[in-house]
Design a protein around this motif. Structure first.
Motif, PDB file in Angstrom:
ATOM      1  N   ALA A  13       0.836  -1.211   0.000  1.00 61.45           N
ATOM      2  CA  ALA A  13       0.000   0.000   0.000  1.00 61.45           C
ATOM      3  C   ALA A  13       0.869   1.260   0.000  1.00 61.45           C
ATOM      4  CB  ALA A  13      -0.934  -0.018   1.214  1.00 61.45           C
ATOM      5  N   LEU A  14       1.906   1.287   0.832  1.00 62.33           N
ATOM      6  CA  LEU A  14       2.783   2.459   0.902  1.00 62.33           C
ATOM      7  C   LEU A  14       3.522   2.698  -0.411  1.00 62.33           C
ATOM      8  CD1 LEU A  14       4.269   1.999   4.477  1.00 62.33           C
ATOM      9  CD2 LEU A  14       2.688   3.797   3.730  1.00 62.33           C
ATOM     10  N   SER A  15       3.773   1.645  -1.153  1.00 57.58           N
ATOM     11  CA  SER A  15       4.489   1.807  -2.421  1.00 57.58           C
ATOM     12  C   SER A  15       3.685   2.630  -3.424  1.00 57.58           C
ATOM     13  CB  SER A  15       4.851   0.445  -3.009  1.00 57.58           C
ATOM     14  OG  SER A  15       3.708  -0.218  -3.514  1.00 57.58           O
ATOM     15  N   ASP A  16       2.381   2.727  -3.218  1.00 58.07           N
ATOM     16  CA  ASP A  16       1.552   3.537  -4.120  1.00 58.07           C
ATOM     17  C   ASP A  16       1.968   5.002  -4.126  1.00 58.07           C
ATOM     18  OD1 ASP A  16       0.173   1.278  -4.790  1.00 58.07           O
ATOM     19  OD2 ASP A  16      -1.721   1.873  -3.840  1.00 58.07           O
ATOM     20  N   ILE A  17       2.651   5.442  -3.102  1.00 61.34           N
ATOM     21  CA  ILE A  17       3.141   6.821  -3.046  1.00 61.34           C
ATOM     22  C   ILE A  17       4.137   7.080  -4.177  1.00 61.34           C
ATOM     23  CG2 ILE A  17       4.557   8.425  -1.677  1.00 61.34           C
ATOM     24  CD1 ILE A  17       3.216   7.187   0.831  1.00 61.34           C
ATOM     25  N   ASN A  24      -3.668   7.537  -4.210  1.00 60.78           N
ATOM     26  CA  ASN A  24      -4.894   7.385  -3.440  1.00 60.78           C
ATOM     27  C   ASN A  24      -4.528   7.217  -1.964  1.00 60.78           C
ATOM     28  OD1 ASN A  24      -7.313   6.680  -2.267  1.00 60.78           O
ATOM     29  ND2 ASN A  24      -7.885   5.209  -3.857  1.00 60.78           N
ATOM     30  N   PHE A  25      -4.382   8.344  -1.270  1.00 59.31           N
ATOM     31  CA  PHE A  25      -3.995   8.309   0.131  1.00 59.31           C
ATOM     32  C   PHE A  25      -5.073   7.678   1.010  1.00 59.31           C
ATOM     33  CE2 PHE A  25      -0.978  11.497  -1.390  1.00 59.31           C
ATOM     34  CZ  PHE A  25       0.185  11.053  -0.780  1.00 59.31           C
ATOM     35  N   GLU A  26      -6.321   7.767   0.597  1.00 62.03           N
ATOM     36  CA  GLU A  26      -7.390   7.124   1.371  1.00 62.03           C
ATOM     37  C   GLU A  26      -7.202   5.605   1.395  1.00 62.03           C
ATOM     38  OE1 GLU A  26     -11.581   8.629   1.335  1.00 62.03           O
ATOM     39  OE2 GLU A  26     -10.780   9.742  -0.399  1.00 62.03           O
ATOM     40  N   TYR A  27      -6.857   5.042   0.237  1.00 63.36           N
ATOM     41  CA  TYR A  27      -6.621   3.593   0.189  1.00 63.36           C
ATOM     42  C   TYR A  27      -5.418   3.216   1.058  1.00 63.36           C
ATOM     43  CZ  TYR A  27      -4.672  -0.820  -1.163  1.00 63.36           C
ATOM     44  OH  TYR A  27      -4.125  -2.078  -1.100  1.00 63.36           O
ATOM     45  N   ILE A  28      -4.342   3.953   0.930  1.00 63.19           N
ATOM     46  CA  ILE A  28      -3.135   3.662   1.719  1.00 63.19           C
ATOM     47  C   ILE A  28      -3.485   3.709   3.206  1.00 63.19           C
ATOM     48  CG2 ILE A  28      -0.794   4.405   2.296  1.00 63.19           C
ATOM     49  CD1 ILE A  28      -0.669   5.604  -0.580  1.00 63.19           C
ATOM     50  N   ALA A  29      -4.233   4.730   3.602  1.00 63.76           N
ATOM     51  CA  ALA A  29      -4.626   4.876   5.002  1.00 63.76           C
ATOM     52  C   ALA A  29      -5.534   3.738   5.458  1.00 63.76           C
ATOM     53  CB  ALA A  29      -5.311   6.216   5.218  1.00 63.76           C
ATOM     54  N   SER A  30      -6.347   3.203   4.545  1.00 66.39           N
ATOM     55  CA  SER A  30      -7.250   2.107   4.928  1.00 66.39           C
ATOM     56  C   SER A  30      -6.477   0.855   5.320  1.00 66.39           C
ATOM     57  CB  SER A  30      -8.234   1.795   3.794  1.00 66.39           C
ATOM     58  OG  SER A  30      -7.586   1.130   2.727  1.00 66.39           O
ATOM     59  N   LYS A 104       8.266  14.370   3.676  1.00 63.29           N
ATOM     60  CA  LYS A 104       7.433  15.071   4.659  1.00 63.29           C
ATOM     61  C   LYS A 104       6.049  15.412   4.115  1.00 63.29           C
ATOM     62  CE  LYS A 104      10.791  17.273   7.639  1.00 63.29           C
ATOM     63  NZ  LYS A 104      11.401  18.547   8.058  1.00 63.29           N
ATOM     64  N   GLN A 105       6.012  15.935   2.908  1.00 59.54           N
ATOM     65  CA  GLN A 105       4.735  16.336   2.323  1.00 59.54           C
ATOM     66  C   GLN A 105       3.817  15.133   2.118  1.00 59.54           C
ATOM     67  OE1 GLN A 105       5.082  18.276  -1.460  1.00 59.54           O
ATOM     68  NE2 GLN A 105       3.075  19.230  -1.273  1.00 59.54           N
ATOM     69  N   GLU A 106       4.351  14.042   1.610  1.00 59.13           N
ATOM     70  CA  GLU A 106       3.548  12.837   1.392  1.00 59.13           C
ATOM     71  C   GLU A 106       3.065  12.262   2.718  1.00 59.13           C
ATOM     72  OE1 GLU A 106       6.427  13.528  -0.050  1.00 59.13           O
ATOM     73  OE2 GLU A 106       6.147  13.297  -2.215  1.00 59.13           O
ATOM     74  N   TRP A 107       3.941  12.307   3.733  1.00 59.37           N
ATOM     75  CA  TRP A 107       3.565  11.796   5.045  1.00 59.37           C
ATOM     76  C   TRP A 107       2.444  12.633   5.643  1.00 59.37           C
ATOM     77  CZ3 TRP A 107       3.416   7.617   7.616  1.00 59.37           C
ATOM     78  CH2 TRP A 107       3.179   7.632   8.981  1.00 59.37           C
ATOM     79  N   GLN A 108       2.545  13.943   5.521  1.00 58.48           N
ATOM     80  CA  GLN A 108       1.491  14.818   6.046  1.00 58.48           C
ATOM     81  C   GLN A 108       0.163  14.557   5.343  1.00 58.48           C
ATOM     82  OE1 GLN A 108       3.236  18.689   5.590  1.00 58.48           O
ATOM     83  NE2 GLN A 108       4.384  18.539   7.499  1.00 58.48           N
ATOM     84  N   GLU A 109       0.216  14.324   4.042  1.00 57.30           N
ATOM     85  CA  GLU A 109      -1.003  14.019   3.300  1.00 57.30           C
ATOM     86  C   GLU A 109      -1.601  12.691   3.790  1.00 57.30           C
ATOM     87  OE1 GLU A 109      -4.054  14.641   0.592  1.00 57.30           O
ATOM     88  OE2 GLU A 109      -2.492  16.025   1.241  1.00 57.30           O
ATOM     89  N   LEU A 110      -0.781  11.689   3.988  1.00 57.31           N
ATOM     90  CA  LEU A 110      -1.264  10.410   4.501  1.00 57.31           C
ATOM     91  C   LEU A 110      -1.855  10.573   5.903  1.00 57.31           C
ATOM     92  CD1 LEU A 110      -1.643   7.364   4.253  1.00 57.31           C
ATOM     93  CD2 LEU A 110       0.716   7.074   5.000  1.00 57.31           C
ATOM     94  N   MET A 111      -1.221  11.366   6.723  1.00 57.61           N
ATOM     95  CA  MET A 111      -1.689  11.571   8.100  1.00 57.61           C
ATOM     96  C   MET A 111      -3.081  12.216   8.137  1.00 57.61           C
ATOM     97  SD  MET A 111       0.289  10.254  10.275  1.00 57.61           S
ATOM     98  CE  MET A 111      -0.293  11.033  11.766  1.00 57.61           C
ATOM     99  N   ARG A 112      -3.449  12.938   7.113  1.00 54.61           N
ATOM    100  CA  ARG A 112      -4.787  13.531   7.048  1.00 54.61           C
ATOM    101  C   ARG A 112      -5.862  12.441   7.041  1.00 54.61           C
ATOM    102  NH1 ARG A 112      -5.395  16.332   1.997  1.00 54.61           N
ATOM    103  NH2 ARG A 112      -7.519  16.624   2.690  1.00 54.61           N
ATOM    104  N   PHE A 113      -5.517  11.259   6.570  1.00 52.16           N
ATOM    105  CA  PHE A 113      -6.483  10.177   6.440  1.00 52.16           C
ATOM    106  C   PHE A 113      -6.360   9.123   7.543  1.00 52.16           C
ATOM    107  CE2 PHE A 113      -5.957  11.904   2.180  1.00 52.16           C
ATOM    108  CZ  PHE A 113      -7.275  12.154   1.827  1.00 52.16           C
ATOM    109  N   LEU A 114      -5.325   9.215   8.371  1.00 51.40           N
ATOM    110  CA  LEU A 114      -5.148   8.225   9.445  1.00 51.40           C
ATOM    111  C   LEU A 114      -5.849   8.653  10.719  1.00 51.40           C
ATOM    112  CD1 LEU A 114      -1.451   7.076   9.015  1.00 51.40           C
ATOM    113  CD2 LEU A 114      -3.513   5.783   8.549  1.00 51.40           C
TER     114      LEU A 114
END
Length: 114
Positions: A13-17, A24-30, A104-114
């Motif tokens: 899932a993380l490789s999708d970044i 799709n950060f929502e999918y990664i977060a799921s 950092k930017q990608e992590w912050q975006e992912l954190m929005r969905f976690l």
């Protein structure tokens, strides 16, 4: 009863970044929500990023939609074996620091969905 997620699922899932497409950060977060946040960040920066980052550096990336989960897991296993040596641990730590800063930017975006 729900599905049990493995480290391999998390890494896939993380490789999708790193695909050359919309992320799709929502999918990664799921998938990531089934693991501690610190662990997700560690897996991203220590194993997934070193395995997938070159896809973003290429003018014509080879992976557009998804990384092969089995091949990715094999590469991560190779990284884990290499980190058994002193030099391997040093290299791992330097790479981890670099990717924590670079993503950092990608992590912050992912954190929005976690």
């Amino acid at each position: 009863m729900g599905r049990t997620y493995t480290d391999k699922d998390l890494c896939a899932a993380l490789s999708d970044i790193f695909v050359d497409n919309w992320v799709n950060f929502e999918y990664i977060a799921s998938v990531a929500k089934h693991f501690p946040v610190e662990y997700v960040h560690l897996m991203l920066c220590r194993y997934v990023a070193p395995s997938c980052y070159c896809n973003l550096l290429s003018p014509v990336p080879s992976v557009w939609t998804a990384f092969d989960a089995d091949k990715l897991w094999e590469h991560i296993d190779i990284l884990r074996n290499k980190e058994q040596s002193v030099f391997g641990k040093f290299k791992r730590d330097i790479c981890t620091l670099y990717f924590k800063n670079r993503l950092k930017q990608e992590w912050q975006e992912l954190m929005r969905f976690l």
